[in-house]
Write a protein that holds these residues in place. Structure first.
Motif, mmCIF file in Angstrom:
data_model
loop_
_atom_site.group_PDB
_atom_site.id
_atom_site.type_symbol
_atom_site.label_atom_id
_atom_site.label_comp_id
_atom_site.label_asym_id
_atom_site.label_seq_id
_atom_site.Cartn_x
_atom_site.Cartn_y
_atom_site.Cartn_z
ATOM 1 N N ASP A 62 0.827 -1.213 0.000
ATOM 2 C CA ASP A 62 0.000 0.000 0.000
ATOM 3 C C ASP A 62 0.860 1.261 0.000
ATOM 4 N N GLY A 63 1.207 1.698 -1.177
ATOM 5 C CA GLY A 63 2.035 2.898 -1.303
ATOM 6 C C GLY A 63 1.293 4.185 -0.997
ATOM 7 N N MET A 64 -0.011 4.116 -0.714
ATOM 8 C CA MET A 64 -0.795 5.329 -0.429
ATOM 9 C C MET A 64 -1.284 5.377 1.021
ATOM 10 N N SER A 65 -0.838 4.442 1.883
ATOM 11 C CA SER A 65 -1.313 4.438 3.278
ATOM 12 C C SER A 65 -2.840 4.562 3.342
ATOM 13 N N GLY A 66 -3.524 3.680 2.605
ATOM 14 C CA GLY A 66 -4.986 3.789 2.542
ATOM 15 C C GLY A 66 -5.326 4.968 1.663
ATOM 16 N N LEU A 67 -5.566 6.108 2.289
ATOM 17 C CA LEU A 67 -5.720 7.375 1.567
ATOM 18 C C LEU A 67 -4.962 8.430 2.377
ATOM 19 N N CYS A 69 -3.429 8.096 5.139
ATOM 20 C CA CYS A 69 -3.762 8.165 6.566
ATOM 21 C C CYS A 69 -3.170 7.071 7.447
ATOM 22 N N VAL A 70 -2.898 5.878 6.923
ATOM 23 C CA VAL A 70 -2.507 4.782 7.812
ATOM 24 C C VAL A 70 -0.998 4.878 8.103
ATOM 25 N N ASN A 71 -0.611 5.969 8.755
ATOM 26 C CA ASN A 71 0.810 6.242 8.975
ATOM 27 C C ASN A 71 1.467 5.174 9.835
ATOM 28 N N ALA A 72 0.722 4.597 10.787
ATOM 29 C CA ALA A 72 1.296 3.604 11.694
ATOM 30 C C ALA A 72 1.238 2.199 11.113
ATOM 31 N N GLY A 73 0.726 2.054 9.898
ATOM 32 C CA GLY A 73 0.601 0.732 9.288
ATOM 33 C C GLY A 73 -0.630 0.002 9.808
ATOM 34 N N TYR A 74 -0.903 -1.122 9.176
ATOM 35 C CA TYR A 74 -2.106 -1.898 9.509
ATOM 36 C C TYR A 74 -1.831 -2.902 10.626
ATOM 37 N N GLY A 75 -2.911 -3.349 11.254
ATOM 38 C CA GLY A 75 -2.828 -4.441 12.213
ATOM 39 C C GLY A 75 -2.257 -4.049 13.565
ATOM 40 N N ARG A 76 -2.349 -2.758 13.919
ATOM 41 C CA ARG A 76 -1.820 -2.333 15.210
ATOM 42 C C ARG A 76 -2.866 -2.599 16.290
ATOM 43 N N ARG A 77 -2.626 -3.646 17.064
ATOM 44 C CA ARG A 77 -3.629 -4.123 18.031
ATOM 45 C C ARG A 77 -3.974 -3.059 19.070
ATOM 46 N N PRO A 438 3.612 6.456 1.421
ATOM 47 C CA PRO A 438 3.596 5.141 2.078
ATOM 48 C C PRO A 438 3.521 5.226 3.597
ATOM 49 N N PRO A 439 3.166 4.109 4.245
ATOM 50 C CA PRO A 439 3.132 4.076 5.714
ATOM 51 C C PRO A 439 4.504 4.409 6.291
ATOM 52 N N LEU A 440 4.513 5.130 7.410
ATOM 53 C CA LEU A 440 5.778 5.606 7.976
ATOM 54 C C LEU A 440 6.562 4.485 8.658
ATOM 55 N N VAL A 441 5.934 3.342 8.845
ATOM 56 C CA VAL A 441 6.620 2.226 9.509
ATOM 57 C C VAL A 441 7.522 1.462 8.549
ATOM 58 N N MET A 442 7.561 1.873 7.292
ATOM 59 C CA MET A 442 8.404 1.169 6.319
ATOM 60 C C MET A 442 9.860 1.142 6.747
ATOM 61 N N THR A 443 10.492 -0.014 6.518
ATOM 62 C CA THR A 443 11.937 -0.136 6.704
ATOM 63 C C THR A 443 12.629 0.156 5.369
ATOM 64 N N ARG A 444 13.959 0.218 5.400
ATOM 65 C CA ARG A 444 14.699 0.379 4.143
ATOM 66 C C ARG A 444 14.428 -0.781 3.194
#
Ligand SMILES: *Cc1c(COP(=O)(O)O)cnc(C)c1O
Length: 476
Positions: A62-67, A69-77, A438-444
């Motif tokens: 997901d290179g658009m973080s949803g729209l 917005c999903v800066n922290a990435g998905y599945g954050r419990r 993209p989501p900010l949680v991305m690694t290199r």
């Protein structure tokens, strides 16, 4: 065979049934429904980290973080758990009846503490909404109320920019500068005027440097102020980097000059940071990145990483004091300060702080994305590739030497977007400008994977064009 049909066999009966119901009943935002019905909507079923899956089992980065917005990435419990706990304890109570709730109080305090002061003045208060559009509607009402209370009721005009996006309610769409939106519903409403955007690749003169262009673009604001009459101008609203307009990154000279001009005429500055705040540009707030001193800051989207709707306006004490001393401001929404949304936002801000997401983007992953993205300019289709923090845009061109564009009717950007989806990466097309956030949680390593997918989609687009004889003369 590498036709898409080969990799994507015809959808399952379940998917087809959902697509039929979708066409029958769901009016989508900004969608040509006849075209969608012919194709069938892609059904997104689950997500984890930086990936989403569709109902056919395809994994898509997901290179658009949803729209945006999903800066922290998905599945954050912990975000889900914050919502669950708050719903059990107190799912809702209003803030109208001289009542309040703890999550709203704590979030207002947190946001005002997170936002650095400007000119020694704090952001003292927050007005909560459920979306960016409502927040910008709030800005229109708030700014007009402010000038009434200041004894300058003639100050009603708000200046914005063409190709800006500020939302889709009547006032927000009017503030925005999207011609296609204005064409429907007699917009803009009176009292909103527009200047050109600071888009170097569109407006530059031959031999003009970005720095010189930035100053010239900022001075369009002064020209408009003088045309309207300085005593009639209430505010200037702008996105630090335009998002939906195509990730338009202004030259570094633009914002300081804009600040000088709004200061000179005593005009309020509204920084619409619905996309740019919460780490997107490597800072909690984008005005830190550009050194501007806004009076009002619009936020939404990533304040909850998109897990639940929430938006609002951060109000500088310069404005808040006047508003508060002025008595009742007859404005508000049922869900202003919704406790569940605020609880999720608090958990999201905790998470972002703990993982140092703004700092990571500023010092590590942002510069790395910039480096990897710039490498794409070696591709025969790519004329320009630019980034700012974790937003990026590249321009597909017919001729790399002159940056001559493709004919609009070829819709090369849309072709590329389709290839991105097929390859397994979400990129958005704004004309022939391809953009990501993209989501900010991305690694290199995640960035490497994303760049590889983008390159494959560019190759597929290039192969199409060559096959159709649509590359520039002399290019093979
Ligand atoms: C998305 C967006 C809005 C509108 O927010 P909604 O939550 O869709 O109403 C406003 N301003 C900017 C800069 C945006 O990107």
């Amino acid at each position: 065979m590498n036709a898409p049909a080969d990799r994507f066999p015809s959808p399952s009966a379940h998917t087809r049934a959902l697509q039929a119901l979708d066409s029958a009943h769901f009016l989508h935002p900004f969608t040509d429904h006849q075209a969608l019905a012919a194709k069938g909507a892609r059904v997104i079923t689950r997500a984890e980290g930086i990936y989403v899956w569709d109902s056919e089992g395809h994994r898509i980065l997901d290179g658009m973080s949803g729209l945006w917005c999903v800066n922290a990435g998905y599945g954050r419990r912990e975000l889900a758990e914050a919502a669950y706990r708050q719903m059990l304890e107190l799912p809702f109570y209003n803030a109208f009846f001289q009542t309040t709730t703890e999550p709203a109080v704590r979030l207002a305090q947190r946001l005002t503490a997170l936002a650095p002061p400007v000119n020694g003045r704090r952001f003292s208060h927050v007005f909560f909404t459920s979306s960016g559009s409502e927040a910008n509607d709030t800005n229109v009402r708030l700014v007009r109320r402010y000038w009434d209370l200041m004894g300058q009721p003639q100050r009603k005009v708000i200046i914005s920019r063409w190709n800006a996006y500020h939302g889709s309610t009547v006032a927000a769409a009017s503030l925005g500068g999207m011609a296609g939106m204005h064409a429907q519903g007699d917009l803009p409403i009176p009292g909103i005027v527009h200047i050109e955007q600071p888009y170097y690749w569109q407006h530059r003169r031959s031999d003009e440097t970005p720095a010189a262009f930035g100053l010239r673009a900022a001075r369009w604001l002064e020209e408009k102020i003088l045309e309207v009459g300085p005593e009639r101008v209430a505010a200037f609203i702008a996105e630090p980097v335009q998002g939906a307009g195509g990730v338009i990154i202004p030259p570094e000279t633009y914002w300081p000059e804009v600040q000088r001009i709004v200061d000179k005429y005593g005009i309020l500055l509204i920084s619409d940071e619905v996309i740019c705040a919460f780490g997107r540009l490597g800072h909690w707030f984008a005005y830190e990145r550009f050194g501007t001193q806004p009076d009002l800051v619009t936020f939404a989207k990533a304040v909850t990483s998109g897990y639940i709707p929430l938006g609002g306006v951060l109000v500088n004490e310069r404005v808040a004091r006047v508003l508060i001393e002025g008595g009742e401001f007859t404005h508000g929404y049922t869900y202003s300060g919704h406790p569940v949304a605020c609880a999720v936002a608090l958990a999201n801000l905790d998470l972002m702080a703990r993982e140092h997401l703004p700092e990571r983007v500023r010092h590590d992953t942002g510069p790395y994305l910039a480096q990897r993205f710039a490498e794409l300019t070696d591709h025969p289709l790519v004329g320009v590739a630019e980034t700012c923090g974790f937003v990026a845009g590249l321009i597909l061109v017919r001729d790399k030497a002159t940056l001559a564009p493709f004919p609009e009717e070829w819709a090369v950007g849309m072709t590329c977007r389709a290839h991105c989806f097929d390859t397994g990466v979400v990129m958005r097309a704004v004309g022939d400008r391809m953009i990501i956030a993209p989501p900010l949680v991305m690694t290199r390593a995640d960035i490497d994977d994303m760049i590889a997918l983008i390159r494959r989609a560019l190759d597929a687009t290039w192969a199409d064009l060559r096959q159709q004889g649509k590359t520039a003369p002399g290019v093979s």
